[in-house]
Design an enzyme around this catalytic site. Structure first.
Site, short mmCIF file in Angstrom:
data_model
loop_
_atom_site.label_atom_id
_atom_site.label_comp_id
_atom_site.label_asym_id
_atom_site.label_seq_id
_atom_site.Cartn_x
_atom_site.Cartn_y
_atom_site.Cartn_z
N TYR A 351 0.85 -1.12 0.02
CA TYR A 351 0.14 0.12 -0.21
C TYR A 351 0.81 1.51 0.10
O TYR A 351 1.72 1.53 1.01
CB TYR A 351 -1.27 -0.08 1.20
CG TYR A 351 -1.88 0.91 1.14
CD1 TYR A 351 -3.28 0.84 0.20
CD2 TYR A 351 -1.77 2.33 1.44
CE1 TYR A 351 -4.44 1.80 -0.14
CE2 TYR A 351 -2.50 3.46 1.79
CZ TYR A 351 -3.75 3.00 0.81
OH TYR A 351 -4.42 4.02 0.64
N TYR A 447 -10.39 -3.45 6.14
CA TYR A 447 -10.36 -2.27 7.15
C TYR A 447 -10.04 -1.49 8.54
O TYR A 447 -9.30 -1.47 8.88
CB TYR A 447 -10.73 -0.71 6.62
CG TYR A 447 -11.58 -0.46 5.24
CD1 TYR A 447 -10.54 -1.43 4.19
CD2 TYR A 447 -11.66 0.44 4.64
CE1 TYR A 447 -10.90 -1.18 2.70
CE2 TYR A 447 -11.90 0.68 2.85
CZ TYR A 447 -11.49 -0.48 2.43
OH TYR A 447 -10.82 -0.14 1.04
C1 LIG Z 1 -9.33 2.42 0.23
S1 LIG Z 1 -10.80 2.49 -1.42
C2 LIG Z 1 -11.23 1.95 -1.86
C3 LIG Z 1 -11.30 1.85 -3.49
C4 LIG Z 1 -12.51 2.40 -3.49
N1 LIG Z 1 -14.02 1.62 -4.05
C5 LIG Z 1 -12.44 3.59 -4.76
O1 LIG Z 1 -13.36 3.28 -6.29
O2 LIG Z 1 -11.42 4.28 -5.25
C6 LIG Z 1 -12.21 3.29 0.37
C7 LIG Z 1 -13.53 3.68 -0.55
O3 LIG Z 1 -14.08 2.77 -0.92
C8 LIG Z 1 -15.71 2.39 0.26
N2 LIG Z 1 -15.43 1.04 0.16
C9 LIG Z 1 -14.89 0.02 0.22
N3 LIG Z 1 -14.73 -1.07 0.74
C10 LIG Z 1 -16.65 -0.71 0.71
C11 LIG Z 1 -17.56 -1.59 1.58
N4 LIG Z 1 -17.05 -2.90 1.73
N5 LIG Z 1 -18.52 -0.91 1.18
C12 LIG Z 1 -18.94 0.18 1.38
N6 LIG Z 1 -17.85 1.01 0.50
C13 LIG Z 1 -17.11 0.70 0.64
C14 LIG Z 1 -15.63 3.60 0.66
O4 LIG Z 1 -16.48 4.43 0.33
C15 LIG Z 1 -14.20 3.79 0.87
O5 LIG Z 1 -13.85 4.97 1.36
#
Ligand SMILES: C[S@@+](CC[C@H](N)C(=O)[O-])C[C@H]1O[C@@H](n2cnc3c(N)ncnc32)[C@H](O)[C@@H]1O
Length: 485
Positions: A351, A447
């Protein structure tokens, strides 16, 4: 030179005084030149009205010539207060009592200071006719024509404007570029896709691709994002000095039972060995089944160690070995998967991001919440949980792992890995597979592995959409982290 007149050449470009005088005696008899200094006394300290004195001396000197040039301009007839000679006369009258020694008048000379004309100008003046009653003003078209340019143009002095169709002009230097004509211009989205492909190509290791059909969406989403291959240390973040780092003194490949890079079990001399070979592939090194259950830091061998670069204890140092693909998951935004089979314990990737101070991270977090933007912050709080910790922000700079979503039943786990052994604030965050992962399965991690299961999702919490049977219902219990785009 005659004492009644003196020639001053102010222009420096005219004929000499004698030359001109010889050629044009009449002109100079009427417009003789005279220095002011020769007639006006210098300012005297003792005389308080010396300015007036000087002025009156000068006026006395010019009064006579004005009368000579304009014989009708008789002072006695001047009843108009605007007349210049009258003003001069009045001044002269007032200043006379204070003028101790008026300047001597020059008989037959005109005391006007003007630059002497060039031979050309003189010839023009000589041939000019004085037209009585002519009134010369600044608006006189004869002397100041405003249509001079038009007249020149009508004579053909300027080339006529040509109407040119630029698109039809031959392009001499090679072929026209893609932006020259509206027709050939690339749509912005295509340019963003080009840029995305370039960005993906800059990532070290096996290819990172985008799922078919998701490229345009991702290109728009990451237009302000850059892939990086190592941390970007920001203001206030400093690695510790090298003298505090350490390595093993193994000669050749490290012996797991003796290598000092490996930590020891509590109350035992036994070393904790993080990596082992896979049952079905002796050349493959990954996280051991035993270590996966631990929460320990992994200490890899490093540049200070005596072992060679091929040492088995340098798994993340050897880098990513699986291909990756970014795809759109729907409600959870983009996610990450691999077209390859990933073995249990296999290192996936690091990461990465900007490493910032916790104070700076709080500011960014607040701004992200205001914009309702997803969070990409991960704290380096393995050893400490104080205000001095650093935080990795993958929002603007990062690795493909910044697209890994959360799952309450994850197939990967993030481990802390030290390659310095001394720095408790700056170390790596590495993802390993917890089990065998079939190709094209979304790669996820928890997370917040320490979060308790709750009966009711707190108001303002970010809901979890992992869809697993054991889903806790929320990503974070407060507003701090927000939804994906
Ligand atoms: C590290 S980013 C992951 C990548 C993100 N999905 C993107 O499109 O850039 C983390 C964000 O993804 C979304 N996310 C990740 N896992 C999720 C889950 N299980 N349910 C809902 N939202 C999720 C949340 O908005 C979170 O703040």
């Amino acid at each position: 030179m005659a004492d009644s007149a003196m020639l001053i050449d102010l222009t420096q470009d005219s004929d000499s005084e004698d030359q001109v005088r010889a050629k044009s005696p009449r002109f100079f008899s009427r417009l003789a030149h005279r220095t002011l200094s020769s007639t006006i006394p210098l300012k005297r300290k003792s005389d308080t009205d010396s300015e007036t004195t000087s002025a009156s001396s000068f006026i006395t000197a010019v009064q006579q010539p004005i009368n000579n040039l304009y014989p009708n301009n008789n002072n006695n007839d001047n009843t108009n207060g605007n007349d210049t000679s009258n003003v001069l006369f009045n001044l002269k009258q007032r200043s006379q009592p204070y003028t101790p020694s008026p300047a001597p008048e020059i008989p037959g000379g005109v005391s006007v200071v003007i630059p002497s004309p060039s031979a050309q100008l003189k010839r023009e003046i000589d041939s000019a006719e004085f037209i009585p009653g002519t009134k010369l003003t600044a608006f006189s078209q004869k002397y100041y024509p405003t249509d001079a340019f038009e007249k020149r143009a009508s004579r053909g002095a300027y080339p006529a404007a040509r109407s040119v169709k630029r698109a039809k002009q031959p392009f001499i230097i090679g072929r026209p570029g893609p932006f020259l004509t509206e027709k050939g211009r690339k749509p912005v989205i295509d340019m963003l896709c080009d840029s995305l492909r370039q960005k993906l190509a800059s990532i070290d290791g096996p290819p990172v691709t985008v799922a078919p059909g998701d490229e345009k969406l991702l290109a728009q989403s990451v237009s302000d994002f850059e892939f990086i291959n190592r941390y970007k240390l920001r203001a206030g973040v400093k690695p510790i000095e090298d003298v505090f780092n350490a390595g093993c003194s193994c000669k050749g490949i490290c012996n797991p039972s003796r290598c000092t890079c490996l930590t020891q079990e509590e109350n035992s001399n036994e070393r904790i060995i993080p990596y082992s070979t896979a049952n079905d592939a002796s050349r493959f090194w990954g996280l051991s089944q035993d270590f996966m259950k631990r929460t320990s830091m992994i200490y890899e061998c490093n540049a200070l160690c005596g072992c060679p670069e091929g040492c088995w204890n340098r798994v993340i140092t050897h880098g990513r070995s699986v291909r990756l693909e970014i795809f759109h998951t729907g409600l959870r935004g983009f996610g990450l998967r691999s077209p390859d089979l990933i073995r249990a314990g296999q290192f996936i990737d690091l990461y990465l991001g900007e490493v910032i101070t916790s104070k700076h991270a709080d500011e960014r977090e607040k701004a992200a919440v205001t914009r309702n933007a997803p969070s990409y912050l991960f704290s380096l709080d393995f050893f400490n949980n104080d205000d001095n910790i650093y935080v990795v922000d993958g929002a603007t700079f990062g690795a493909p792992t910044r697209f890994m979503n959360h799952s309450c039943n994850p197939n990967c786990r993030m481990f802390a890995v030290s390659r310095t052994h001394g720095d408790q604030y700056l170390y790596d965050l590495a993802f390993f597979a917890l089990r065998d992962i079939p190709p094209n399965t979304e790669l996820t991690f928890d997370y917040n592995p320490h979060m308790e299961r709750v009966d009711r999702v707190a108001p303002g919490a970010v809901p979890c959409l992992c869809g697993e049977a054991n889903c806790r219902g929320q990503l974070w219990a407060n507003e701090k982290k927000k939804k994906a785009r």
